[in-house]
Structures are given as C-alpha cells and as structure tokens.
Design a protein around this motif. Structure first.
Motif, mmCIF file in Angstrom:
data_model
loop_
_atom_site.group_PDB
_atom_site.id
_atom_site.type_symbol
_atom_site.label_atom_id
_atom_site.label_comp_id
_atom_site.label_asym_id
_atom_site.label_seq_id
_atom_site.Cartn_x
_atom_site.Cartn_y
_atom_site.Cartn_z
ATOM 1 N N VAL A 14 -7.326 3.161 -6.869
ATOM 2 C CA VAL A 14 -8.486 4.015 -7.161
ATOM 3 C C VAL A 14 -9.578 3.719 -6.134
ATOM 4 O O VAL A 14 -9.549 2.697 -5.455
ATOM 5 N N GLU A 15 -10.518 4.641 -6.040
ATOM 6 C CA GLU A 15 -11.658 4.435 -5.157
ATOM 7 C C GLU A 15 -12.920 4.572 -5.967
ATOM 8 O O GLU A 15 -12.902 5.118 -7.076
ATOM 9 N N VAL B 205 -15.073 4.576 -11.812
ATOM 10 C CA VAL B 205 -14.967 3.350 -11.016
ATOM 11 C C VAL B 205 -16.228 3.236 -10.177
ATOM 12 O O VAL B 205 -16.541 4.121 -9.389
ATOM 13 N N VAL B 206 -16.980 2.136 -10.377
ATOM 14 C CA VAL B 206 -18.241 2.023 -9.652
ATOM 15 C C VAL B 206 -18.208 0.950 -8.581
ATOM 16 O O VAL B 206 -19.080 0.893 -7.723
ATOM 17 N N GLU B 207 -17.210 0.082 -8.617
ATOM 18 C CA GLU B 207 -17.159 -0.945 -7.577
ATOM 19 C C GLU B 207 -15.740 -1.448 -7.400
ATOM 20 O O GLU B 207 -15.014 -1.667 -8.375
ATOM 21 N N VAL B 208 -15.324 -1.600 -6.150
ATOM 22 C CA VAL B 208 -14.074 -2.282 -5.836
ATOM 23 C C VAL B 208 -14.470 -3.481 -4.998
ATOM 24 O O VAL B 208 -14.780 -3.362 -3.827
ATOM 25 N N LYS B 209 -14.542 -4.630 -5.647
ATOM 26 C CA LYS B 209 -15.118 -5.800 -4.984
ATOM 27 C C LYS B 209 -14.030 -6.579 -4.273
ATOM 28 O O LYS B 209 -12.993 -6.883 -4.852
ATOM 29 N N ARG B 210 -14.321 -6.895 -3.012
ATOM 30 C CA ARG B 210 -13.361 -7.672 -2.229
ATOM 31 C C ARG B 210 -14.012 -8.953 -1.750
ATOM 32 O O ARG B 210 -15.218 -9.021 -1.559
ATOM 33 N N LEU C 272 -5.222 1.001 -12.066
ATOM 34 C CA LEU C 272 -6.314 0.599 -11.182
ATOM 35 C C LEU C 272 -5.758 -0.032 -9.917
ATOM 36 O O LEU C 272 -6.211 0.237 -8.829
ATOM 37 N N PHE C 273 -4.778 -0.914 -10.097
ATOM 38 C CA PHE C 273 -4.143 -1.527 -8.926
ATOM 39 C C PHE C 273 -2.756 -1.994 -9.329
ATOM 40 O O PHE C 273 -2.410 -2.030 -10.510
ATOM 41 N N HIS C 274 -1.944 -2.285 -8.304
ATOM 42 C CA HIS C 274 -0.636 -2.853 -8.604
ATOM 43 C C HIS C 274 -0.340 -3.952 -7.608
ATOM 44 O O HIS C 274 -1.052 -4.111 -6.602
ATOM 45 N N ASP C 275 0.692 -4.719 -7.891
ATOM 46 C CA ASP C 275 1.075 -5.791 -6.983
ATOM 47 C C ASP C 275 1.969 -5.207 -5.893
ATOM 48 O O ASP C 275 2.956 -4.541 -6.192
ATOM 49 N N LYS C 276 1.617 -5.464 -4.658
ATOM 50 C CA LYS C 276 2.377 -4.892 -3.551
ATOM 51 C C LYS C 276 3.829 -5.380 -3.550
ATOM 52 O O LYS C 276 4.724 -4.700 -3.089
ATOM 53 N N ILE D 109 -12.260 -4.784 -10.077
ATOM 54 C CA ILE D 109 -12.551 -3.346 -10.089
ATOM 55 C C ILE D 109 -13.409 -3.080 -11.312
ATOM 56 O O ILE D 109 -13.050 -3.455 -12.434
ATOM 57 N N LYS D 110 -14.584 -2.484 -11.068
ATOM 58 C CA LYS D 110 -15.551 -2.318 -12.148
ATOM 59 C C LYS D 110 -15.603 -0.857 -12.589
ATOM 60 O O LYS D 110 -15.620 0.056 -11.757
#
Lengths: 454, 399
Positions: free
Chosen positions: A49-50, A80-85, A61-65, A94-95
């Motif tokens: 997601v973005e 989705v308001v934040e994708v923190k790295r 939201l995410f998966h394991d590669k 992911i918020k």
C-alpha cells in the motif's frame, strides 16, 4: 483426557497497579499501526500500500518477500497515513488513520456444519488471505507459522502469569462459540492434538473448560507456568526436527470469527496496568491501537516508561506509541534513570528481589504489591552466581550452559542443550533475576537466529 | 549527597570515550558505582524491570558472613598469645588489642595489594573492576597464620590475583579459588613460614614452659600406635593451655591456627547467613561435611593407625574443614555449576580432605588441597551432568 502438571519452580513478581475488573468502551484511538518488527522470521517485509490508500480491515498492508503467501493485513479500516522506514529502508511500521466505524473485507462465510467439511488447504488459504494466519506462531524459533508445515501439535495457553497480566476471564468473556469453532478448525491443521492449557488453581473461564475436541491440560504453579513453551516442554516436548504451533486464545477466536462471520475482526480487550496509572482497567479496542488516548490524563506522573506488553518481555513504545501485534497489556512503569547513593548496599523492603541477599527484604512479605522502576539495579558482569536460573526455569534445561553455548556460537551445543524448546518469554525470568545483568532474551534470540540461519 | 553527585558528574565526561582520561574509565566507574548505584535503565526491548540484587550486594553478603570468623579470630589471636607466654589472666581489651595489632595489617595489605592490581588490570585490560576481590581480600587474611610476615601476604595476594584470576580474564573466569591460590602459593614457596609453630603469635615474648605450637592435626598425625588419639588430644596443652584440644574447645575454636578458621561455631554462623540469604550453596556445605564424615567413618572401620581411628566427628571440627566448606568450596565460580554436580563436588572435597589428612603426614591439613583439586575437576563433573541432560533430550526424541 488432559494432563495435570505441577510446576514447583518460578517466581511471582508482585507489582502494584493491577487492572480492576472493569471494561471501558472509551472513544477509539485515531491511529492503528502494524509493525513488521513484532514478528520473527520475516526477512523482507514489502509494503503493498502507499500513503493515501484506503484499506478495510483485512486488506493486505505488506507481505514477506521470501514467502509471499504470508500477508499482513490491516486491523481496522481507514486511510494509510504513513509508511515508516528505518535504516537501509527497512520497513518499520504502516500507520492507518481509522474510520469511525470499521468496514471489513468480506471473506467467505461458513456455517458450523460447512466447517466440518473444510479441508486443510481451504482453511490455510482463507487464513493466509485474511491475515489471521499471522496469529499462528511456530516453534522452534517463535516465528510466524510456515504454511507448508504440518505441526505435531497446536498449543494454546489459557492463562497469563506475567507480572500484572490481564485476567483471561475478562478478555475472552462470551467468546465460547468462536473459540470452539477456532479449535475445530485448528484440529484440521495438525497431525496431533490441540492442547488448551489452563491454570489449575484459578477460576477457569467456560471458554476453555467447556471446549470440545481439545486436550484440556491443567498446570499449577507460578510464573512462568503460563508460558506456552514451558507447557509444551511438559506435555509433548519439541525435539530436533519437530514443528509445533502456538496461538493465543484471541487468535483462536479470530479464526472462529473469520470462518463464521467472514471478517478479520481484530477487536480485543487490553489491560492498562502499572503503578503509574491512575485508573488501571480494561479497554476495548483493536490490534495495533495508539496508546495515547488511554494514558492521556491517566498517569500519576510524567516521567514514565510506556510498555507494550508486560514488564518482563514487553517493548518500550513511548507515550505516542502503538500496541504490539501480540500484546494484550499496556504497562506504565516509573523510569528508573536516577542515581542512588550507596544504592547497592542500603537495606530495603521496597525493591523486588528473588534473592535474599543482604538488605533485600522483600522476601519477608512476598504477597505485598510493590513498585518496580526500569533501573538496572547494577552493572553487567561476567557469570558468577550459579543455580539461580535453574530455580526460575521449570524445565529440564540448563539455562546458564545454553546461554554460554550461544555466546560461544556453538550451534551443535545449542541444539543439544535444548534451544529448540525455548523462546525469549520462557527465559525472561532468568534475565530478571540475573545478578550479572545479562541480556538473556537478546542473547537467546541471537542464538535462535544463528541456528535458524545455519 | 547532591554535592558529591554533582562533583562526580562534573568529572565524568573526561573519563568517557573521547575524554582526556578515557583509559581510566573503569577505575572511575568503580568508584562512581561504589558511591552511587548507577542510573542506567533497561533496554527498550526485553526485561523492563530487574531484580534489586547486584554483584556488589551479593559479595557484601559473603563478607558479612565472614565477620563472625574475623572478630572471633582477632580475639583468639590475642587469647592464644597470652596463653602461650604464660599470662592467662590478661584482660579482654589487651587480647583484642594484640589481635587487632596482628590481624589488621594483614587485612590492609591483602586489600591494598589486591585492589591495586585489580585497578591496574581494569585499566590495562579494559574490564570493569570486579567485586569478587572484596571477598577474596577478606578470605586471604582469614587463612593466614597470625605470625605471617606482611611481605609474604603481599606477594601471595599478588600471585593469586595475577596468576590465579587475571590471567584467565578476571572474576567469573578463574579456574581455582583465588584465596586458596594465595595460601597454596605460600605453602609451596615458603613452607617453613606456614607450618610448625607459626599458629600462635608470640611476638618478642618467650613461650611458657611446656608450650608447643602443634596443631590438633599434627597431634593426631603423630600419635604413636597403641595410643588413643582422643586421649592425646585431651591431654595436649597441659600446663599452659589446659583442654585446648578437647572436642568442645575445638568446636568453639579457642585454639592456635589460621586467623579465621579455628572456630567451627563461627563458621556455622557464617554458613547460616550464606544459606538464609541464598548466597552460598547449602548443597555444597552439607555435602563437604557429609563426605568428610562418611570417609572418616569408613577409616574408623578399617582402622590400622591411631589417626585412622580418630572418631569421625573430630574431623569436622579440627583443621580448616568448616571454614573451607563454608567459604571456599562454595565459591560459585570455581565450584561445580550444576545443581547435581554440586553434591558430587562437595562430597569429593570432604572425602579427599580426610584422605589427605590421614595418609599424608607431611601436610595433615587437607582441605586446601582438596578444594583446589576439586576446583580443577569441577568442570569435569559439570561435563557429566550436562551430558546427562543432553542424553535425556536425545532419548526423548527417539522414543
């Protein structure tokens, strides 16, 4: 018939600030977060997601590669308001800014009789798709369960003995039906049995005592009796090559809801506890909730540490933090960053100690609730005192030797000494009582990763 | 206290990384953490709370447990001095005075030399100053004869700390008990100064007629065939120290010997403190006594020489057995580290002590050598216990 197991070793850390048996339905927090760091065995979390995307509860939201089948989904609906790295663009969280009312992704609904006819492949597919799969934890190593594996048993610990732990009678009240359906489904995933491990001396919720089709075992004893790793050791230990799954009662209930109602419903009750909380009580919320609303105006002082989880295995998240995926407890303790004049020798009845060394008098009144700060109470040293870890580890395992083999990075030795049987929480009490202040849990995780990647 | 804290904080940065006095960081840390329990908090992940115990407190507990032996030893040194020079009526104050005069310098030298070396090593090897020496520094004087030249105490302490401990990496890594290394060093390096008549401090005075500096072990070892050892012990000391080696007095400990080890009673008080506080392993203490008693009983059954026929319970009160069992054998670093291993370790120490006593007339005091020997074998004992644990795990898997 289940087993009855009496555990004699362990220690109760009796802290002030237990939750009163009251469930508050306050205004829901605004943001919810899913952190890949809450899960072990995830190599490369890749977001799908973005910022700006709208998601429903159950949207990926995410998966394991490395294993794209394992999908981590949104606990609530919203934007989705934040994708923190972090460093090296490692995904940290992911918020989601939550909607007022949760909307759900519609998964397939089943009637109770349909469920009897489902096969393991269909079950796994729906669990994976919805994200409920991630509530299944695989031993050895305590990683997210591998969909390709068939565990020799599935264990559910039906009580929590950690300091300030919530009462499961409150957490899972009225969920009997969902739990039963969850157990029915889990039974199809294992070649052995589903074990529900209850506490012998406290009141057992009907959720667990009335469950059918599972082995209901009883344990007596103090912490770490509630740790599922300790329970497995006594019921059906993990040997080299074995795969066992564990799941919390909440996970089982979520499975039940997924198949009966066709939704990923992460609503849960969490306990807000700790000596620095004014009103220690239970709150109804969802997985990954922001803790801000719960603690705002509810603290005795401001110089505190907010912990997602319990004081033994939890993570400090800060006052603006979010609850961890597996945590059903939010603990607030005083921050202990003060010097204490001659603090190493002053007699005290206030500080908690498993030991009875000179001046540590807490053993005289073990039933008294005390305040514990986050101070280390001493400096790290080499291993000196012996025989203490053994007194708080109710397993046929030699913790000191296991830890030393990890420090020596001797994988064969780790295997021989039983590293497959433990994860952090099982030895957390060793970290607490250690005179030499080793980071037992950190060392153990390093060992687990060494073995896992060897 | 705030003033002191502020002063420490002011100088702290020059000891930290990048500071002018960076190499002395651990020396500073030792003083800092001695005055103030540190303000460090637990990591954000893992155990958020910690037990109030630390190594300093643990070691202090052991020191407190030794205090009865020390105080009794100070009195006893003076008491024996006046008996030996024929002034049994000396006042209590005089006895304590002489005792302090003899014992305190030994304590000061032991701590001074040992801690000095600890600080030097903490700077050279960049490891924290370890609290272990607080205990060692007190143990060394307690196993010294009151008459020992101070320079020997210094040399022995230096040898023990450098070769016995720091060479292995410091407290927690050493193989043999540090205090016993010091004692063994003296025994083998300066045998004449640590045997014979050294067990009573005479000073410049002449010994009274009939005085003998023999220890009960020596009396027992020298008993000739046909003579009852008990009778020899009971009549020893007539004329200047009547009844010094009766069973009762041996237990109480008003007799010549190393400063702190004469009184079984005081050792038992120490044992009580160690066991109640959970600091010393009761398994080791009990099994050393048990092993010695059982071995002595066995020798009684075999018989043959007067020493072999010495009633078994005498073995528990003569020599340094009680002191060794309570304070030396229980050293957690050099003892067996597994719980079942501790039983084997303790029993073997007891058995070996009696064997060395009875069959080695050259050096009747066996507890020192027995403990040092078992220190070396403790890892082997643990090896078997750990192997058994591993074997259970493998067996479980194959069923």
């Amino acid at each position: 018939m289940g087993k009855f197991i009496r555990l004699k070793k362990g220690f109760t850390i009796n802290l002030q600030g237990k939750a009163s048996p009251k469930v508050v339905e306050a205004e829901q927090p605004e943001t919810f977060v899913i952190k890949p760091t809450d899960f072990h065995g995830i190599y490369m979390p890749k977001p799908v997601v973005e910022v700006g995307d709208n998601v429903k509860a159950g949207s990926p939201l995410f998966h394991d590669k490395k294993n794209e089948r394992i999908v981590f989904t949104a606990p609530v609906s919203g934007e989705v308001v934040e994708v923190k790295r972090g460093e090296k663009r490692k995904l940290l969280e992911i918020k989601i800014l939550a909607d007022k009312a949760v909307e759900f992704v519609a998964f397939k609904k089943h009637s109770v009789s349909d469920i009897q006819n489902l096969n393991a492949t269909e079950i796994k597919e729906q669990l994976l798709q919805s994200g409920v799969w991630t509530t299944l934890v695989q031993r050895p190593f305590g990683v997210v369960a591998d969909p390709a594996a068939t565990p020799k048993a599935i264990h559910i610990s039906a009580f929590d003995t950690h300091p300030l732990a919530p009462d499961y009678n409150i957490l899972f009240k009225g969920q009997d039906h969902y739990f039963q359906v969850g157990v029915d489904i889990l039974k199809k995933l294992t070649s052995g049995s589903v074990h529900v491990n209850t506490h012998a001396t406290s009141e057992i919720s009907t959720v667990f005592s009335q469950v059918k089709g599972a082995e209901v075992n009883k344990f007596s004893g103090v912490h770490p009796a509630g740790c599922v790793g300790v329970q497995i050791h006594h019921i059906d230990p993990i040997n080299k090559g074995d795969v066992v799954w564990t799941i919390s009662p909440l996970g089982v209930i979520q499975i039940g809801k997924l198949f009966l109602n066709g939704v990923y419903d992460t609503s849960r009750i969490v306990a807000l506890v700790g000596s620095e909380v004014k009103n220690a009580q239970y709150y109804k919320t969802y997985t990954g909730a922001s803790v801000k609303k719960f603690i705002e105006g509810n603290l005795n002082q401001e110089h505190v540490r907010v912990i997602s989880g319990n004081p033994l295995t939890g993570t400090a998240i800060g006052k603006d933090g979010h609850l961890g995926f597996y945590d059903h407890q939010l603990t607030v303790l005083p921050e202990g960053d003060q010097y204490e004049f001659l603090g190493w020798i002053t007699p005290t009845t206030k500080k908690i100690s498993f030991h009875r060394a000179l001046g540590l008098l807490s053993f005289l009144a073990p039933g008294k609730e005390r305040v514990a700060s986050t101070n280390t109470h001493g400096e790290p040293r080499a291993f000196v005192q012996t025989g203490v870890f053994e007194q708080v580890t109710p397993m046929d395992i030699l913790p000191t030797h296991l830890l030393k083999s990890i420090l020596a990075e001797d994988i064969d030795e780790m295997e021989a000494l039983g590293i497959y049987e433990v994860i952090e929480e099982d030895l957390a009490l060793c970290e607490f009582v250690d005179v030499s202040k080793h980071k037992v849990q950190e060392i153990l995780r390093e060992g687990l990763e060494l073995v896992q990647n060897s | 206290m705030k003033f002191l804290r502020n002063q420490l904080d002011k100088v702290k940065h020059s000891f930290e990384k990048g500071g002018k006095l960076e190499k002395y960081y651990y020396a500073f840390e030792a003083i800092d953490t001695f005055l103030f329990a540190p303000n460090t908090t637990n990591d954000s992940k893992g155990s958020q709370i910690r037990d109030a115990v630390d190594l300093k407190r643990l070691m202090m507990t052991v020191i407190i447990a030794m205090v009865p032996c020390l105080l009794f030893g100070i009195y006893n040194v003076g008491h024996q001095h006046f008996l030996a020079i024929g002034q049994p009526g000396a006042a209590l104050g005089e006895k304590i005075g002489i005792g302090l005069w003899q014992v305190l310098p030994i304590v000061v030298v032991s701590y001074g030399v040992g801690l000095g070396i600890e600080f030097v090593f903490s700077i050279l090897r960049k490891h924290p100053v370890n609290e272990g020496f607080l205990v060692t520094g007190m143990l060394i004087p307690l196993v010294m004869p009151p008459d020992i030249p101070l320079w020997q105490v210094g040399v022995a302490t230096a040898f023990a700390v450098v070769i016995g401990k720091e060479a292995f990496g410091g407290t927690g890594m050493n193989v043999v008990n540090v205090a016993l290394t010091a004692r063994a060093f003296l025994y083998f390096a300066y045998p004449t100064d640590i045997s014979g008549g050294v067990w009573t401090y005479l000073g410049d005075s002449q010994a009274v007629a009939g005085y003998s500096g023999a220890t009960p072990l020596a009396v027992a070892a020298e008993a000739v065939k046909g003579q009852q050892v008990v009778a020899a012990l009971n009549t020893f000391g007539s004329g200047w120290n009547e009844g010094v080696f009766t069973l009762q007095n041996l237990f109480i400990g008003l007799r010549p010997g190393s400063i702190g080890e004469t009184s079984t009673l005081m050792c038992l008080v120490g044992a009580f403190i160690l066991i109640v506080t959970g600091t010393g392993s009761w398994k080791i203490i009990v099994s050393v006594f048990g092993g010695a008693y059982a071995m002595a009983l066995l020798l009684n059954l075999i018989g043959g020489s007067p020493f072999m026929e010495l009633p078994a319970h005498y073995h528990l009160v003569i020599g340094g057995l009680a002191f060794g069992a309570v304070f030396m054998a229980t050293d957690p670093v050099t003892a067996a580290q597994t719980e079942s291993g501790k039983w084997v370790y303790g029993i073997l120490i007891g058995v070996l002590t009696v064997l060395i006593r009875v069959f080695n007339p050259a050096y009747p005091e066996g507890i020192m050598l027995a403990i040092l020997l078992m220190n070396v074998f403790a890892p082997l004992i643990d090896y078997f216990v750990v192997s058994a644990n591993k074997k259970r795990r493998i067996q479980r898997a194959t069923i």
